[in-house]
Design a protein around this motif. Structure first.
Motif, PDB file in Angstrom:
ATOM      1  N   GLU A 160     -95.829  65.023  71.160  1.00 20.90           N
ATOM      2  CA  GLU A 160     -96.860  66.059  71.120  1.00 20.90           C
ATOM      3  C   GLU A 160     -97.630  66.039  72.431  1.00 20.90           C
ATOM      4  OE1 GLU A 160     -97.947  66.301  66.374  1.00 20.90           O
ATOM      5  OE2 GLU A 160     -98.916  64.762  67.617  1.00 20.90           O
ATOM      6  N   ILE A 161     -97.862  67.224  72.988  1.00 17.33           N
ATOM      7  CA  ILE A 161     -98.665  67.349  74.201  1.00 17.33           C
ATOM      8  C   ILE A 161     -99.940  68.095  73.859  1.00 17.33           C
ATOM      9  CG2 ILE A 161     -98.801  68.409  76.495  1.00 17.33           C
ATOM     10  CD1 ILE A 161     -95.898  67.843  76.927  1.00 17.33           C
ATOM     11  N   ARG A 162    -101.057  67.585  74.368  1.00 19.74           N
ATOM     12  CA  ARG A 162    -102.341  68.234  74.171  1.00 19.74           C
ATOM     13  C   ARG A 162    -102.611  69.134  75.372  1.00 19.74           C
ATOM     14  NH1 ARG A 162    -106.837  64.284  72.347  1.00 19.74           N
ATOM     15  NH2 ARG A 162    -106.586  63.440  74.451  1.00 19.74           N
ATOM     16  N   HIS A 163    -102.506  70.424  75.162  1.00 22.60           N
ATOM     17  CA  HIS A 163    -102.679  71.404  76.235  1.00 22.60           C
ATOM     18  C   HIS A 163    -104.138  71.867  76.272  1.00 22.60           C
ATOM     19  CE1 HIS A 163     -98.352  71.874  76.979  1.00 22.60           C
ATOM     20  NE2 HIS A 163     -98.199  71.837  75.662  1.00 22.60           N
ATOM     21  N   SER A 164    -104.796  71.623  77.399  1.00 24.85           N
ATOM     22  CA  SER A 164    -106.171  72.105  77.546  1.00 24.85           C
ATOM     23  C   SER A 164    -106.159  73.604  77.800  1.00 24.85           C
ATOM     24  CB  SER A 164    -106.872  71.379  78.694  1.00 24.85           C
ATOM     25  OG  SER A 164    -106.175  71.601  79.911  1.00 24.85           O
ATOM     26  N   ARG A 165    -107.185  74.289  77.278  1.00 23.76           N
ATOM     27  CA  ARG A 165    -107.298  75.731  77.446  1.00 23.76           C
ATOM     28  C   ARG A 165    -108.731  76.050  77.858  1.00 23.76           C
ATOM     29  NH1 ARG A 165    -105.296  78.447  72.014  1.00 23.76           N
ATOM     30  NH2 ARG A 165    -106.695  76.844  71.142  1.00 23.76           N
ATOM     31  N   GLN A 166    -108.849  76.817  78.917  1.00 20.53           N
ATOM     32  CA  GLN A 166    -110.176  77.152  79.423  1.00 20.53           C
ATOM     33  C   GLN A 166    -110.927  78.007  78.408  1.00 20.53           C
ATOM     34  OE1 GLN A 166    -110.038  78.865  83.317  1.00 20.53           O
ATOM     35  NE2 GLN A 166    -112.222  78.611  83.693  1.00 20.53           N
ATOM     36  N   GLY A 167    -112.118  77.548  78.019  1.00 22.29           N
ATOM     37  CA  GLY A 167    -112.941  78.303  77.093  1.00 22.29           C
ATOM     38  C   GLY A 167    -112.509  78.221  75.650  1.00 22.29           C
ATOM     39  N   ALA A 168    -111.566  77.303  75.338  1.00 22.41           N
ATOM     40  CA  ALA A 168    -111.095  77.171  73.957  1.00 22.41           C
ATOM     41  C   ALA A 168    -110.728  75.719  73.700  1.00 22.41           C
ATOM     42  CB  ALA A 168    -109.889  78.084  73.707  1.00 22.41           C
ATOM     43  N   ALA A 169    -110.585  75.384  72.425  1.00 22.66           N
ATOM     44  CA  ALA A 169    -110.207  74.022  72.058  1.00 22.66           C
ATOM     45  C   ALA A 169    -108.786  73.734  72.511  1.00 22.66           C
ATOM     46  CB  ALA A 169    -110.326  73.846  70.544  1.00 22.66           C
ATOM     47  N   ALA A 170    -108.532  72.459  72.821  1.00 21.45           N
ATOM     48  CA  ALA A 170    -107.189  72.057  73.227  1.00 21.45           C
ATOM     49  C   ALA A 170    -106.197  72.324  72.097  1.00 21.45           C
ATOM     50  CB  ALA A 170    -107.177  70.583  73.606  1.00 21.45           C
TER      51      ALA A 170
END
Length: 302
Positions: free
Chosen positions: A64-74
């Motif tokens: 599993e990869i935790r993808h960061s998202r600008q302005g939203a939860a990972a």
């Protein structure tokens, strides 16, 4: 004079293979354990049933990869962990220049597309250059027997796409340039009575994996593990034989080449209003430099 009639071309889909450069956080046991910095190749689970069956049968593990998202939860997404190294038979006639800027110049953009390389500038603030190449992938399966441990390279018999962005486009382009170097050396070593033509890029596997760790950005930097060609400096016949393509690759490459060129054109100029090869605006350059200076993980995943 007859006008004729075109036939609609339906572009062939290809599963996307991506590179985690150490800024991505992965959990190697889905559902448990900690997320840690990860380096290596991966592909999303559930995108392509045939690909999923192939890698499952090859014993490729999931993570599993935790993808960061600008302005939203990972977002946590399950992927196939393809390892730090793979072999890639690139379906391209090779780069026409050694830099992204030169490849996208008005003089070279048409030749870059004709070479089967997808390349374009981003558009707007924070947008970045993007690059993709298509070809055939071999993944390594380590087997054990009474004779010991040995590596077996398994060929996936359909096109896959390697996609990168920002400064990683320079690294992928440099890997292709190095692969051409090896093909040119192979031209001098091959038995011309058996292979009178030049060695094409798809006839030798390009080993791709981690290069040297680098610090990217201006001011505040971020540590990055870029993609690199793993070809050695010294090339001999024994090494070339170890990377020589299966006969199946030739058949697939000749069959898929027109579709690869059509895809490269769509990737490079499809949906863009600017003139192909036009340099990015000052705003776009500023956005890219600001992202690097802030140390965000903008160079990790395509």
């Amino acid at each position: 004079m007859a006008i004729g009639r075109n036939k609609i071309r339906h572009l062939v889909d290809a599963i996307t293979i991506q590179w985690a450069n150490g800024k991505s956080e992965a959990r190697l046991t889905p559902g448990s354990g900690r997320f840690v910095s990860h380096v290596g190749w991966y592909a999303e689970v559930g995108r392509d049933d045939e690909f999923d069956r192939f890698v499952y049968q090859a014993g490729v593990p999931q993570m599993e990869i935790r993808h960061s998202r600008q302005g939203a939860a990972a977002q946590i997404v399950r992927h196939w962990n393809l390892g730090e190294q793979l072999r890639f038979f690139p379906v391209t006639s090779g780069p026409v220049a050694t830099t992204v800027a030169a490849s996208l110049s008005p003089r070279n953009i048409a030749a870059t597309i004709e070479a089967g390389i997808g390349l374009r500038w981003g558009r707007g603030e924070g947008e970045r250059s993007k690059m993709a190449i298509r070809g055939y992938m071999q993944i390594r399966r380590r087997s054990r027997s009474d004779a010991g441990t040995h590596d077996e390279w398994l060929l996936y018999p359909r096109l896959v796409q390697i996609s990168v962005r920002s400064r990683m486009t320079d690294e992928l382009l440099a890997a292709l340039v190095d692969h051409v170097r090896v093909c040119e050396i192979a031209d001098t070593l091959v038995d011309r009575s058996k292979h009178p033509d030049v060695i094409h890029c798809y006839e030798l596997a390009l080993p791709l994996g981690p290069g040297q760790e680098e610090q990217w950005g201006k001011g505040e930097t971020t540590t990055v593990m870029p993609i690199a060609s793993l070809h050695p400096e010294t090339i001999d016949l024994s090494y070339l034989r170890s990377l020589w393509r299966p006969d199946q690759v030739v058949e697939m490459a000749l069959r898929d080449w027109p579709d690869v060129q059509a895809w490269a054109r769509e990737f490079s100029i499809g949906g863009h209003a600017e003139t192909p090869g036009q340099m990015p605006t000052d705003d776009a350059r500023a956005g890219e430099e600001a992202a690097a200076a802030n140390g965000r993980a903008v160079y990790a995943d395509a």
